[in-house]
Every structure is written in C-alpha cells, then in structure tokens.
Design a protein around this motif. Structure first.
Motif, PDB file in Angstrom:
ATOM      1  N   GLY A 332       0.815  -1.212   0.000  1.00 44.44           N
ATOM      2  CA  GLY A 332       0.000   0.000   0.000  1.00 44.44           C
ATOM      3  C   GLY A 332       0.843   1.253   0.000  1.00 44.44           C
ATOM      4  O   GLY A 332       0.535   2.232  -0.705  1.00 44.44           O
ATOM      5  N   LEU A 333       1.927   1.241   0.784  1.00 44.00           N
ATOM      6  CA  LEU A 333       2.843   2.381   0.812  1.00 44.00           C
ATOM      7  C   LEU A 333       3.428   2.621  -0.579  1.00 44.00           C
ATOM      8  O   LEU A 333       3.497   3.768  -1.051  1.00 44.00           O
ATOM      9  CB  LEU A 333       3.960   2.121   1.820  1.00 44.00           C
ATOM     10  N   LEU A 334       3.833   1.559  -1.234  1.00 45.70           N
ATOM     11  CA  LEU A 334       4.400   1.666  -2.574  1.00 45.70           C
ATOM     12  C   LEU A 334       3.381   2.255  -3.557  1.00 45.70           C
ATOM     13  O   LEU A 334       3.715   3.102  -4.394  1.00 45.70           O
ATOM     14  CB  LEU A 334       4.849   0.276  -3.042  1.00 45.70           C
ATOM     15  N   TYR A 335       2.134   1.836  -3.430  1.00 46.26           N
ATOM     16  CA  TYR A 335       1.070   2.347  -4.308  1.00 46.26           C
ATOM     17  C   TYR A 335       0.880   3.851  -4.121  1.00 46.26           C
ATOM     18  O   TYR A 335       0.815   4.609  -5.096  1.00 46.26           O
ATOM     19  CB  TYR A 335      -0.228   1.607  -4.012  1.00 46.26           C
ATOM     20  N   TYR A 336       0.816   4.294  -2.868  1.00 47.76           N
ATOM     21  CA  TYR A 336       0.594   5.717  -2.611  1.00 47.76           C
ATOM     22  C   TYR A 336       1.790   6.554  -3.047  1.00 47.76           C
ATOM     23  O   TYR A 336       1.642   7.691  -3.524  1.00 47.76           O
ATOM     24  CB  TYR A 336       0.301   5.950  -1.132  1.00 47.76           C
ATOM     25  N   ILE A 337       2.988   6.006  -2.904  1.00 49.38           N
ATOM     26  CA  ILE A 337       4.184   6.725  -3.335  1.00 49.38           C
ATOM     27  C   ILE A 337       4.155   6.957  -4.840  1.00 49.38           C
ATOM     28  O   ILE A 337       4.447   8.055  -5.325  1.00 49.38           O
ATOM     29  CB  ILE A 337       5.456   5.934  -2.954  1.00 49.38           C
ATOM     30  N   GLU A 338       3.775   5.938  -5.580  1.00 54.50           N
ATOM     31  CA  GLU A 338       3.842   6.028  -7.042  1.00 54.50           C
ATOM     32  C   GLU A 338       2.630   6.700  -7.670  1.00 54.50           C
ATOM     33  O   GLU A 338       2.738   7.311  -8.729  1.00 54.50           O
ATOM     34  CB  GLU A 338       3.997   4.618  -7.630  1.00 54.50           C
ATOM     35  N   ASN A 339       1.463   6.597  -7.007  1.00 53.43           N
ATOM     36  CA  ASN A 339       0.231   7.019  -7.677  1.00 53.43           C
ATOM     37  C   ASN A 339      -0.492   8.196  -7.022  1.00 53.43           C
ATOM     38  O   ASN A 339      -1.304   8.828  -7.677  1.00 53.43           O
ATOM     39  CB  ASN A 339      -0.742   5.836  -7.758  1.00 53.43           C
ATOM     40  N   ARG A 340      -0.222   8.469  -5.775  1.00 51.89           N
ATOM     41  CA  ARG A 340      -0.987   9.512  -5.097  1.00 51.89           C
ATOM     42  C   ARG A 340      -0.120  10.698  -4.674  1.00 51.89           C
ATOM     43  O   ARG A 340      -0.349  11.837  -5.096  1.00 51.89           O
ATOM     44  CB  ARG A 340      -1.686   8.933  -3.865  1.00 51.89           C
ATOM     45  N   PHE A 341       0.859  10.440  -3.841  1.00 52.38           N
ATOM     46  CA  PHE A 341       1.595  11.542  -3.222  1.00 52.38           C
ATOM     47  C   PHE A 341       2.889  11.898  -3.944  1.00 52.38           C
ATOM     48  O   PHE A 341       3.478  12.938  -3.676  1.00 52.38           O
ATOM     49  CB  PHE A 341       1.908  11.204  -1.758  1.00 52.38           C
ATOM     50  N   LYS A 342       3.356  11.009  -4.829  1.00 53.20           N
ATOM     51  CA  LYS A 342       4.583  11.257  -5.580  1.00 53.20           C
ATOM     52  C   LYS A 342       5.754  11.624  -4.658  1.00 53.20           C
ATOM     53  O   LYS A 342       6.517  12.560  -4.911  1.00 53.20           O
ATOM     54  CB  LYS A 342       4.365  12.383  -6.597  1.00 53.20           C
ATOM     55  N   ILE A 343       5.886  10.878  -3.580  1.00 57.11           N
ATOM     56  CA  ILE A 343       6.985  11.103  -2.636  1.00 57.11           C
ATOM     57  C   ILE A 343       8.285  10.607  -3.261  1.00 57.11           C
ATOM     58  O   ILE A 343       8.319   9.563  -3.907  1.00 57.11           O
ATOM     59  CB  ILE A 343       6.731  10.350  -1.314  1.00 57.11           C
TER      60      ILE A 343
END
Length: 496
Positions: A332-343
């Motif tokens: 889930g962390l990987l998904y949000y990094i790549e698709n939502r927050f662009k961290i």
C-alpha cells in the motif's frame, strides 16, 4: 504496478544490503535485548535442550506429560554441542545467531517480490520493511514456534503469490509450489496450531491453479509431517504424540485456560495499544486494492480469526498474521508513493525506517529492558564465586493476590534457568520465606526483592536491577547440590 519477471542483476544490491541489515539488527537485539516476552522460549526450548547436553535443566509440566515435541529442542541441543566443539560452550548467543540466519529467507523473498512488483523501489521498501519492523526483527532470533514456524508460513505465503502469477503466465515450473508446500509443512510441525493455515493454503491453491500444483505441494508438505511423526515416535512413544496429547490436555481438559483466558478481540486491542496511530495508518495501507496482496491479507485474517476463537491467548500467537499485515501495508505504501503523493523514493525509505525505529523505541524497548533485569542478574550471578543460586518467588497466602519477594511483574518464569548458569551450579526456587535459612548449606546467593536485606540483616546486597537484587547469603555450601530442586518446586506449585 505489475508482477513482472526481471532478468537483470540489479536486484542483487538491495538483496545483499537488506539481508546484511536484517542480520545485523537481529544480532544487536540478541546482544542488548536477549529476554523474551514469553518464558516458553527458555522453559520449552532452551532448558530441555540444555538438559540433553549437560544433564541439567528445569522440567515443566509439559515435558513431564510428554505434550511437547523434541524436534526444535533437539535441533537446539545439536547447536549447543556444535558451539561447545568450537570452544564457545553451550552458547545461547550462537543458537540465536543460527535462528537469525534462518529468519533471513523471509527478507530475501520480500526483496524478490518487491523487485518484481516495482524494481528498485519495491526491492528496497519490501526488504527494509521486513528487515526492520520490530515484531519481525525481534522474532527472528526466537526459537518459539510462533516465530520460527511463523516465518516459514509467511515466506511460503509470499512465494505462493509469485508461484501463482508465474503459473498464470504459462510458467509450468513447479519448484516454487514444492517449496511452498514444504515451508507450510515446517510451520505446521514447529507449531501445530498453524496447521489450519496450511489447510487454507491448499484450498486456495486448488481453487486458483488446479490439481497439478496442488498435489506437488501436498507431496513436499508431507515430508516435514513424516519427520515429526518419526521424532515423536522415537522420543515420546508414538507418532504425533506432541499434537494429540497437547490438544487433549489444553483443549479437552482446558489446562491452557488455567494460564489465562482472553476476550475475542484480545489481539486487535493488544496490537492497537502497541502500535497506536501507526496501526491506523497500517490498516489504511492494507486496503489498497490489488491482486498481489489478496492472498497474504486473506491468510493474515484467517490466522487472526481462528486464533481469536481460542480462550488462552498470547500476542505472539498471531505473529504470522502481523508479519503479513506489514507485508501488505508495504504494498500500500508503494502504491501511494507512485500514484498519489509522488513522494521521492529516498524520503519514502527514510519514512519507513523511521517508523520502524520509533515504534521499537516507543513501544518495545522499555518492556524488553525490564524483561532483561532477571536475566542480567542471573548472568551476573553466574560470574560470582558461588556454589548455588536461589530465586525467591513468594506469594502471600491471602488468595495468592500479592507477591512479597520479587517485583509484582517478575516471577521465576522470567529467569533463564540452567541455560544461563555456569555448568554444575545448582539453581533453587524458594516459594516460602522460611526456605531462605531452612536451606542453609545448599546455596550461597539469592535473587529477591530489593528490601530483603531489611528482613535479614546478615545478608549482603551485591547488585540490583529495578526492584530486584542479587544477595550473598552464605559463604559456602555444605550440602550435596540438588539440580532437580527447581523442577520439583514447580511440580509442588502445580507449575503455575
């Protein structure tokens, strides 16, 4: 993100570093935090093994009744002999190093999965997360069935996702299916309470990919099962005695319930208290919709639910469930990094590592330090010129409601038994204040509450940890050493 095959070798760098970091962290924990939250580590594993190689070891009721398998203690005994041959003595440190090594495949498989999902970013995030998460790192050095067997279950679960994806892509190599079955078998024989998880795996596997991978996994699963049957037959009397008799005593007779009964939501509320707000974040990350965490989260929930139905509970019982939740949350962390927050990737790594470290120092460190006090005093005592060590664990007689010798949270079970002692030094358990002087000549030192010298003026306080202290009571021993006194005292107590 897709679970693709990678043919280059760039994954070797994150694999090597993550394995090295995981191993180093586990060794540091074994050095600075050797104590376990569960006394079974000592009295169900180390003590039986130590008794095999030295002739001395505390015997608990489980071993008197023959409801424990010699499989893991026998392996530990072999490690003791090997460490002794190396000149290290019967070294607990050496044993923990070996168990730390056996915990590394979980990290390695996580790196491999992460690489297939998101190449470098996935490899580092999955590898570091599974290397550093406190529950996983702490459990990596423990011989307890829930950790040792649990790591096999978690590793097999992750491999199952890879194997099924390969199969769907017309890769008919069955090696991973053989390996998954074997690992689920290891988990089931080390801790038979994980057998339902293996059954869940076989049902899921059959529904997803059919009969051929299914029966190959069954074949490899049967090998550890046969091994357990043989070991029980040779050491206990008949095949699988450690399972049938354990179930009879603890489930039919309800003996386990004498050691505590907990509500259905015990595991949920327990880990919620430990993880705090971070637990809420993990929960959110676990519910990112994807095909690859589907089986791990189902397996996690299944283990959590059926363990919640059992009355006697310890938080560590659902360790595989916790490790799989962490694995799923990393996706889930990987998904949000790549698709939502662009961290930025480096910031994500720092965030993940910081979360692991903060949780350890915020929720685990103090408890482990407190648990270390009894072991630290016993280890210090073993270096003294002594002829016997006593532990004074006395309760008041008014309903056993108050302890008057050791700290209220510390009991005999928090000490290390003979495995923490010098060879040929007897260990005594006193459950009545009168035994301090009644057993004059049998021992020279005693560990008890810090105010014991106020009750007996002629004893000498040597060292204290928290509210318990090591005292020198007598200068020498005149009686024959009784290496079975501790075990016999437990028998009189009903092994409470």
């Amino acid at each position: 993100m897709s679970l693709q095959k990678k043919t280059d070798t760039e994954w070797i760098t994150p694999l090597g570093w993550c394995l090295a970091i995981a191993f180093a962290v586990r060794i540091l924990i074994s050095v600075f935090f050797p104590a376990s939250f569960r006394s079974d580590e000592i009295y169900q594993y180390f003590e039986p093994a130590f008794r095999l190689v030295s002739g001395h070891g505390v015997i608990t009721w489980e071993w008197r009744e023959g409801i424990r398998s010699w499989l893991v203690p026998g392996f530990i005994a072999a490690l003791f002999k090997f460490s002794d041959a190396l000149g290290l003595g019967f070294s607990l440190g050496f044993v923990r190093i070996v168990f730390a090594f056996f915990s590394l495949p979980l990290v390695g498989v996580s790196v491999w999965f992460g690489w297939r999902v998101a190449k470098k970013q996935g490899a580092w995030l999955f590898g570091l997360g599974m290397a550093l998460w406190p529950d996983i790192a702490y459990g990596g050095i423990r011989p307890l069935g829930e950790y040792f067997g649990g790591n096999a279950i978690v590793t097999a679960t992750i491999l199952t996702v890879i194997a099924i994806e390969n199969f769907k892509e017309n890769d008919r190599s069955y090696f991973i299916f053989y390996l998954c079955g074997f690992l689920f078998g290891i988990g089931a024989i080390v801790r038979f309470q994980f057998a339902p998880a293996a059954l869940f795996y076989f049902i899921f596997l059959f529904l997803k990919v059919g009969i051929k991978p299914f029966y190959r996994s069954i074949l490899s699963f049967s090998l550890p099962i046969i091994l357990l049957g043989f070991v029980d037959f040779e050491t206990l009397g008949y095949p699988f005695q450690s399972i049938f008799k354990n179930y009879y005593f603890n489930s039919v007779l309800g003996v386990a319930n004498n050691f505590g009964r907990e509500p259905f939501l015990y595991f949920v509320t327990g880990y919620a208290k430990i993880w705090g707000f971070l637990g809420f974040v993990i929960l959110i990350l676990c519910f990112v919709k994807n095909n690859y965490s589907y089986f791990p989260i189902l397996m996690s929930l299944f283990i959590l639910i059926y363990h919640s139905l059992i009355a006697h509970k310890e938080l560590s019982f659902v360790y595989p469930s916790i490790a799989l939740i962490i694995f799923t949350s990393i996706y889930g962390l990987l998904y949000y990094i790549e698709n939502r927050f662009k961290i930025k990737f480096i910031n994500a790594v720092i965030l993940e590592v910081a979360a692991c470290l903060l949780l350890f120092y915020g929720s685990y460190e103090n408890a482990l330090i407190y648990k270390n006090y009894p072991l630290s005093l016993e280890h210090y005592a073993s270096k003294q010129d002594m002829c016997g060590l006593a532990i004074l664990d006395v309760w008041t007689k008014e309903g056993n409601s108050e302890r008057i010798s050791l700290d209220p949270i510390v009991s005999w079970a928090d000490f290390g038994g003979y495995s923490y002692m010098k060879k040929n030094t007897p260990l005594y358990l006193f459950t009545d204040l009168s035994e301090v002087y009644k057993n004059k000549g049998s021992y020279s030192h005693i560990i008890a509450i810090s105010s014991l010298d106020a009750l007996y003026k002629d004893i000498k306080k040597i060292k204290c940890k928290g509210d318990i202290c090591l005292y020198k009571v007598f200068d020498s021993c005149t009686q024959q050493p009784d290496f079975d006194q501790f075990s016999n005292a437990l028998l009189k107590l009903g092994n409470k």
